[in-house]
Scaffold this active site. Structure first.
Site, PDB file in Angstrom:
ATOM      1  N   ASN A 115       0.829  -1.207   0.000  1.00 51.11           N
ATOM      2  CA  ASN A 115       0.000   0.000   0.000  1.00 51.11           C
ATOM      3  C   ASN A 115       0.863   1.256   0.000  1.00 51.11           C
ATOM      4  OD1 ASN A 115      -2.856  -0.545  -0.157  1.00 51.11           O
ATOM      5  ND2 ASN A 115      -2.671  -1.616   1.802  1.00 51.11           N
TER       6      ASN A 115
ATOM      7  N   HIS B 294      -8.367  -0.949   6.026  1.00 55.02           N
ATOM      8  CA  HIS B 294      -8.756  -2.221   6.649  1.00 55.02           C
ATOM      9  C   HIS B 294      -9.424  -3.115   5.592  1.00 55.02           C
ATOM     10  CE1 HIS B 294      -9.960  -4.877   9.935  1.00 55.02           C
ATOM     11  NE2 HIS B 294     -11.114  -5.005   9.301  1.00 55.02           N
TER      12      HIS B 294
ATOM     13  N   GLU C  41     -10.235   6.182  18.897  1.00 55.23           N
ATOM     14  CA  GLU C  41      -9.668   5.375  19.982  1.00 55.23           C
ATOM     15  C   GLU C  41     -10.119   3.908  19.952  1.00 55.23           C
ATOM     16  OE1 GLU C  41      -9.676   7.240  23.834  1.00 55.23           O
ATOM     17  OE2 GLU C  41      -8.793   9.096  23.069  1.00 55.23           O
TER      18      GLU C  41
END
Lengths: 211, 211
Positions: free
Chosen positions: B16, B111, B144
């Site tokens: 990537n 992802h 988070e």
């Protein structure tokens, strides 16, 4: 191959029922809707069935002592029609584990998201609030969870920055009306089989059967 | 508009990273990778950076007293390069909330699933085991949580009955190599803005800015 007999359960306007009825009427699918049931008196789905001379029943949950008795009532009517599959088309009730164990035929549902994302109610709103770029719909077998059963087919739609719940729902609904009849066609051709929780469509990519 | 300065963090082969480097080299994107960091000495990503004369650092977690100190080490190096964005490209560590609060620039990750489905490790295997008909990849801001941040872009790929983890991963990876440079391009054009947890791409469908 024997003609598939379907029970359709719906609580609302029944547009997915209509798409299945239309597909069956075309004669390209070896299946027929033999009974329609609803928990809502005003469900347009009941009218759509009557228009096609299909037995249509409103079972009022208030007429039964409880959820268990209502579900037994449903099963009793369905049993008379000797169906091969129960098709949920916007039926807004979750079955009890007891019902799931009592029912003798597979139950199929359509859900307006790319499961496992956005289970339960208001899937389109959940998708918008999360901010996904794609959503869609899923036809799946029902198991004892909510929207957790084995996936048969899915369809994808884009989500746009300026989408509202209405515009996204409509875009997904248009795919639903293609997808559900497609699943009925595959079922009627005996091309859907389960391997654990994976659903195999035979004869699509390769002419191999699943054991 | 000022040229975007990117830090790329990678633990593995860095394909990537390469797709972003290639896009930057084309000169069509007003961005450059100014530093590459890895927690793995053998990461091919470091070599790819060196080949392009980009400063590349291996930070060995074992050289630090703990996670906190390692993260401080990362931040220290990154701070020297005055970057606008931190790009995670297969960086196999989850940042602590302390790191997330200490970092002054947005962090972006890719992802290999259609989030919110299949967060965490082995997303492709999770997708196969669930039995979905479509999967894909998601570029998102880091918050988070693990893979829970606002989605920038997604890409969809079909999943076939005979897919293995390898065939599906490869199909998704090919989309990743298109998607990540596309996000860098949008960032460099200043076309990505956040509205709560929704990411708005300006100038795509309509020429309207978000407030």
């Amino acid at each position: 191959m024997k003609r598939l007999r379907l029970a359709v359960l719906a609580s609302g306007r029944g547009s997915n029922l209509q798409s299945i009825l239309d597909e069956c009427k075309k004669g390209t699918v070896n299946a027929e809707v033999v009974v329609v049931l609803s928990d809502k008196k005003e469900a347009l789905a009941l009218e759509r069935a009557q228009r096609e001379k299909i037995p249509a029943f409103w079972l009022n949950p208030a007429d039964f002592a409880g959820k268990k008795e209502f579900e037994e009532g449903l099963l009793e009517v369905i049993a008379e029609f000797k169906v091969d599959y129960i098709i949920l088309a916007g039926f807004m009730r979750v079955f009890s584990p007891v019902f799931m164990r009592g029912v003798k035929v597979p139950i199929i549902n359509i859900h307006p998201s790319l499961l496992p994302a956005f289970t339960g109610l208001d899937a389109q709103r959940q998708a918008l609030e999360y901010g996904v770029r794609y959503s869609g719909c899923t036809v799946h077998f029902i198991d004892e969870g909510v929207d957790t059963g084995p996936i048969i087919l899915q369809a994808v739609v884009p989500v746009y920055d300026d989408d509202t719940e209405e515009t996204l729902s409509l875009r997904i609904l248009q795919e639903e009306h293609q997808l559900y009849p497609k699943v009925v066609r595959l079922l009627s051709e005996g091309r859907i089989c389960c391997k654990g929780r994976k659903v195999i469509i035979t004869g699509v990519r390769e002419e191999k059967d699943c054991e």
